[in-house]
Each structure stands twice: as structure tokens, then as C-alpha cells.
Scaffold this motif. Structure first.
Motif, PDB file in Angstrom:
ATOM      1  N   GLY A 133      -0.269  13.599 -48.023  1.00 49.54           N
ATOM      2  CA  GLY A 133       0.286  14.943 -47.879  1.00 49.54           C
ATOM      3  C   GLY A 133       1.413  14.970 -46.871  1.00 49.54           C
ATOM      4  O   GLY A 133       1.322  14.346 -45.809  1.00 49.54           O
ATOM      5  N   THR A 134       2.469  15.700 -47.187  1.00 51.00           N
ATOM      6  CA  THR A 134       3.644  15.742 -46.320  1.00 51.00           C
ATOM      7  C   THR A 134       4.219  17.153 -46.263  1.00 51.00           C
ATOM      8  O   THR A 134       4.381  17.801 -47.307  1.00 51.00           O
ATOM      9  N   ALA A 135       4.526  17.606 -45.066  1.00 49.41           N
ATOM     10  CA  ALA A 135       5.265  18.849 -44.894  1.00 49.41           C
ATOM     11  C   ALA A 135       6.752  18.511 -44.907  1.00 49.41           C
ATOM     12  O   ALA A 135       7.225  17.747 -44.060  1.00 49.41           O
ATOM     13  N   GLU A 136       7.471  19.046 -45.871  1.00 49.97           N
ATOM     14  CA  GLU A 136       8.906  18.775 -45.958  1.00 49.97           C
ATOM     15  C   GLU A 136       9.704  19.671 -45.025  1.00 49.97           C
ATOM     16  O   GLU A 136      10.829  19.322 -44.648  1.00 49.97           O
ATOM     17  N   LYS A 137       9.106  20.807 -44.673  1.00 51.30           N
ATOM     18  CA  LYS A 137       9.793  21.746 -43.777  1.00 51.30           C
ATOM     19  C   LYS A 137       8.852  22.061 -42.615  1.00 51.30           C
ATOM     20  O   LYS A 137       8.600  21.222 -41.771  1.00 51.30           O
ATOM     21  N   ASP A 138       8.313  23.278 -42.588  1.00 46.06           N
ATOM     22  CA  ASP A 138       7.387  23.642 -41.521  1.00 46.06           C
ATOM     23  C   ASP A 138       6.010  23.042 -41.790  1.00 46.06           C
ATOM     24  O   ASP A 138       5.625  22.832 -42.948  1.00 46.06           O
ATOM     25  N   PRO A 139       5.231  22.756 -40.741  1.00 46.02           N
ATOM     26  CA  PRO A 139       3.854  22.266 -40.948  1.00 46.02           C
ATOM     27  C   PRO A 139       3.045  23.264 -41.768  1.00 46.02           C
ATOM     28  O   PRO A 139       3.260  24.479 -41.680  1.00 46.02           O
ATOM     29  N   PHE A 140       2.124  22.742 -42.583  1.00 44.90           N
ATOM     30  CA  PHE A 140       1.244  23.638 -43.329  1.00 44.90           C
ATOM     31  C   PHE A 140      -0.112  23.699 -42.641  1.00 44.90           C
ATOM     32  O   PHE A 140      -0.466  22.840 -41.840  1.00 44.90           O
ATOM     33  N   THR A 141      -0.865  24.724 -42.960  1.00 43.89           N
ATOM     34  CA  THR A 141      -2.112  24.996 -42.257  1.00 43.89           C
ATOM     35  C   THR A 141      -3.297  24.336 -42.958  1.00 43.89           C
ATOM     36  O   THR A 141      -3.207  23.906 -44.115  1.00 43.89           O
ATOM     37  N   GLU A 142      -4.416  24.314 -42.254  1.00 47.40           N
ATOM     38  CA  GLU A 142      -5.646  23.788 -42.861  1.00 47.40           C
ATOM     39  C   GLU A 142      -6.070  24.649 -44.044  1.00 47.40           C
ATOM     40  O   GLU A 142      -6.550  24.127 -45.054  1.00 47.40           O
ATOM     41  N   ALA A 143      -5.888  25.957 -43.929  1.00 48.80           N
ATOM     42  CA  ALA A 143      -6.232  26.851 -45.040  1.00 48.80           C
ATOM     43  C   ALA A 143      -5.378  26.538 -46.270  1.00 48.80           C
ATOM     44  O   ALA A 143      -5.874  26.535 -47.403  1.00 48.80           O
TER      45      ALA A 143
END
Length: 242
Positions: free
Chosen positions: A202-212
């Protein structure tokens, strides 16, 4: 609305043709939307040197893309004299996924290589390769049983893979290129039919994503792979009955 018009939890149309590589012990041409991958399993009556005399087999994979599998021609890696880091990473992923569901001791001193060649790429090539490679491997093992070279199919289960991502329309399943190239986050899920996790990339291309958000992607992946496991089972049963 997704570019393809699909619902957020909808796979692209999946088509699988077995026996496409006529000389391989097992093969499957898998098409997921505009992505097409030919998976061919080859059997050899020997194992790598590090396994000789240990009474167990080996399963590995190779991965490649045709020069015009993508929008612009990519040079053949053989012409460059070496494989790219991306190619090596993907073929190792495919091999790990397959070995996760094979009883290597029961396989005995036999090696199986599954070649995965991308004919057309429209996102999710590694996921399609893993899903098709399991079918090719299963058919090759069934052939060994029919020939009396194995007493039973040494598989512990099924493995398949699917991509999920966060796009302008929210969390979606099975990204095509149009979505993958603009997603704010994307992930590849390699899962087994009994609920196991082989690998998650899994990779965030922009802002970090959340656990939810990750949990939402995980639920989508479970939905998608459940459908793929059903397709795998139906495909194999039809191939064995023909």
C-alpha cells in the motif's frame, strides 16, 4: 462516477482461457478489463542446488511485459541485458504468493516455474498475474497426478490478488490505468481463500491515508478476491471436465 462506470465494489469483466499455451503443463490467459496476462506453468524433474537432497520441491515465477503492452513502446529487457527492479519485485511477489499455498514437501523434488507475460496492460498486471498463475499451477499439478507422478495435488488452498485505491470518487476496487494513475492511494492485496493474508502493498501517492480508509480498502479486497476465487474454481473445474 468511475471512468469505467463501475460501482465502487465492482471488478472489471474477467475472462480466463485455459490451455492457451499448448505445450505448457498448465496455462491460463487471464483478461481483467483491458489487462491481459498469459500464465504458463512448466514442470522440471529437478530442484535448485540449495534444495537438492532435501526431499522438497520448488515453485517460482518469471514476469515480463511485451514492448507494446503499454501506451508507448518499452524496450525489451533482454535487449538491455538486465531486468528492471520493478520486474524483479513483481516476479518475486508472484512466486511468494504461489509458494504460500503449495505443500513443497508433498511436491517432492520437482520444480515448477510459472511464466507471466503481460500482453496488454491497463492497470493491475501483477494482480491478474497472481490470479491466473494459480490456475496454471493447479492445472500443471493435476496433470502430474493424472500421469502418476504425484499421488495427490499438493495445494493447501487458493491465492488471488486485487488492487484497491482511494480516488476522487472514494474507495474503489480493481483500479484500471485511468484510476491508478490519479489515485491518492493504492494497494495490492494478495489473499487466500481461507482468509489468510500473503502480502499487502500500500502506498499513499499524496497525503497519508488513515487506518479507517485502509480498513475500507481491505473490505473491498475481500469482496473482490471472493469473486476471483469463485471464478478460479469454476475455470479449473471446466478445464478438468473437458
Amino acid at each position: 462516477m468511475r471512468p469505467s462506470g463501475r460501482a465502487p465494489d465492482a471488478l472489471r469483466p474477467v475472462f480466463i482461457q485455459t490451455g492457451f499455451a499448448r505445450h505448457a503443463e498448465g496455462s491460463a490467459l487471464i483478461r481483467m478489463g483491458g489487462t491481459e496476462v498469459l500464465c504458463a506453468a512448466s514442470v522440471e524433474p529437478r530442484v535448485p542446488s540449495f534444495l537438492r537432497g532435501k526431499g522438497q520441491g520448488w515453485v517460482t515465477a518469471e514476469y515480463g511485459m511485451l514492448p507494446r503492452a503499454t501506451h508507448n513502446r518499452g524496450p525489451r529487457e533482454a535487449a538491455r541485458g538486465k531486468q528492471s527492479g520493478r520486474t524483479l519485485e513483481i516476479q518475486r511477489l508472484i512466486a511468494r504468493a504461489l509458494r504460500a499455498v503449495v505443500d513443497l514437501k508433498a511436491l517432492g523434488e520437482i520444480s515448477i516455474t510459472v511464466d507471466c507475460d503481460v500482453l496488454n496492460a491497463d492497470g493491475g498486471t501483477r494482480c491478474a498475474a497472481i490470479t491466473g498463475a494459480w490456475i496454471a499451477l493447479r492445472l500443471a499439478l493435476e496433470k502430474l497426478v493424472r500421469e502418476g507422478r504425484l499421488p495427490a495435488v499438493p495445494l493447501k488452498g487458493q491465492v488471488a490478488a486485487i488492487s484497491c485505491g482511494l480516488t476522487e470518487t472514494g474507495a474503489v476496487l480493481d483500479l484500471d490505468y485511468a484510476e491508478d494513475s490519479t489515485a491518492s492511494a493504492d494497494a495490492n492485496f494478495v489473499l487466500t481463500a481461507d482468509g489468510g493474508i500473503v502480502e499487502i502493498q500500500g502506498t499513499a501517492e499524496k497525503d497519508p491515508f488513515t487506518e479507517a480508509q485502509f480498513n475500507t480498502l481491505m473490505r473491498l479486497a475481500r469482496t473482490g478476491t471472493a469473486e476471483l476465487f469463485h471464478i478460479q474454481t469454476v475455470t479449473v473445474n471446466e478445464a478438468l471436465a473437458s
